[in-house]
Design an enzyme around this catalytic site. Sequence first.
Site, PDB file in Angstrom:
ATOM      1  N   GLU A  42      65.017 -13.481  52.940  1.00 23.68           N
ATOM      2  CA  GLU A  42      64.195 -12.480  53.612  1.00 23.68           C
ATOM      3  C   GLU A  42      63.252 -13.140  54.611  1.00 23.68           C
ATOM      4  OE1 GLU A  42      62.067 -10.070  50.852  1.00 23.68           O
ATOM      5  OE2 GLU A  42      63.863  -9.217  49.923  1.00 23.68           O
ATOM      6  N   LYS A 197      92.413  -7.149  85.505  1.00 25.66           N
ATOM      7  CA  LYS A 197      92.828  -7.673  84.200  1.00 25.66           C
ATOM      8  C   LYS A 197      92.898  -6.544  83.188  1.00 25.66           C
ATOM      9  CE  LYS A 197      88.296  -8.522  82.168  1.00 25.66           C
ATOM     10  NZ  LYS A 197      87.311  -9.472  81.650  1.00 25.66           N
ATOM     11  N   ASP A 227      81.182 -15.104  77.183  1.00 22.85           N
ATOM     12  CA  ASP A 227      81.202 -15.237  75.730  1.00 22.85           C
ATOM     13  C   ASP A 227      82.180 -16.335  75.320  1.00 22.85           C
ATOM     14  OD1 ASP A 227      81.104 -14.960  73.004  1.00 22.85           O
ATOM     15  OD2 ASP A 227      81.554 -12.831  72.970  1.00 22.85           O
TER      16      ASP A 227
END
Length: 317
Positions: A42, A197, A227
Site C-alpha cells: 500500500e 498501415k 511504445d
Amino acid sequence: MTRGISLKIFTANSNPELAEEIAKHVGVPLGSAKVSKFSDGEIAMDIFETVRGSDVFIVQSTCAPVNTNLMELLIMIDAFKRASAEEITAVIPYYGYARQDRKVKARDPITSKLIADLLTSAGADRVLTMDLHAAQIQGFFNIPVDHLVGMPILARHYIERNFCGDDLVVVSPDLGSVTRARNFAHKLNAPIAIIDKRRPKVNVAEVMNIIGDVKDKRCILVDDLIDTAGTLQQGAKALIERGGAREVYACCSHGVLSGPAIERIQNSHIKELVITNTIPLSPEKRIDKIRVLSIAPLFAEAIERIYEGLPVSTLFE
C-alpha cells in the site's frame, strides 16, 4: 509572482528529475514530501511542510509502472486537499491510458475517461498535460485542462540543426497523425508523406502503402508517442526499401519505449530518435540513437502563467 498565496511544487516517484528541473526554472524549491510503501505494497505519503492556502502543483507522469504512479498521484491529491491547499493542479506530462479513449469493439472500457473521473474525485482543480493521444480527452474532464504541445520544441530542435530545404519530408506514421505531421511540416516549411498501415492486433503494425514522394529525401517520422517501436521500425524500413528515402529520422513527445522497443530502434533504419523527458529514460534504454530534449522550461512557464492567471495559449507557438 505577485499573488498573495504561495506557489508550491511537489513530486511523487515517477519523474523527480523533471520536477526538480521545473521547480528550478520557476524559482521555488521542490516541496518537501515523501511517497513510500507499507510492507504489503500500500502507498503511504508524508507532507513535511504546510500547504494551507497554497497553490499546489503536483508533477507526476503516469508512465510505467502506470498503476502505481497513478495511485501515487491520486493519494497525493487527496492528501493536499485534506491539508487545505487552496488549489491543486495535477501536472501530468505523460497521461497514461490515453490510448483507451473510445470503444474499438464491443464491451471495451473507455479508461481515459475513468482516469479523468478519478483525478476529479480525488480533488484536482486543474490538469496540466502535454500531447494527449487524442485531444478530445480534454472533454472527459469537468475541470480546466491546459493541453501543451511538444511540437514547437521538437521543430525548433530540427530548425537549429538546419533540417530544411527541398530534400526534407515530414512523414505521418499513420492516417490518424496527419494533422500533427502537417503542423510540424509547416514549421519546417516541408512537404508531408503518409504511411498507410493497419493493425492486425494490439502493438502490431503492418505497412500497406506510402502516400507521397520520399525518394532520395531525408524523412522525419513524427508521432505523439512510441511504445514498442513496431510502427517506427516498419515505417522506416518501408521508407528506405519501398520509397527510396535517403535517411530516416524520428521524433515524438513521449518515449514510452516498452518491451522490444530499444532493440528495434537500435536495429532499425532510423538514424536518430528525438524524444522529450515527459517520461524518464532509464539507463538501460540510453543508446546513441536516442536524443532527449527537456520540456521543463515549457511546463515551468505554464505553471507560472496558471498561478498568475495569465493565458497559457501563447505557449502553443
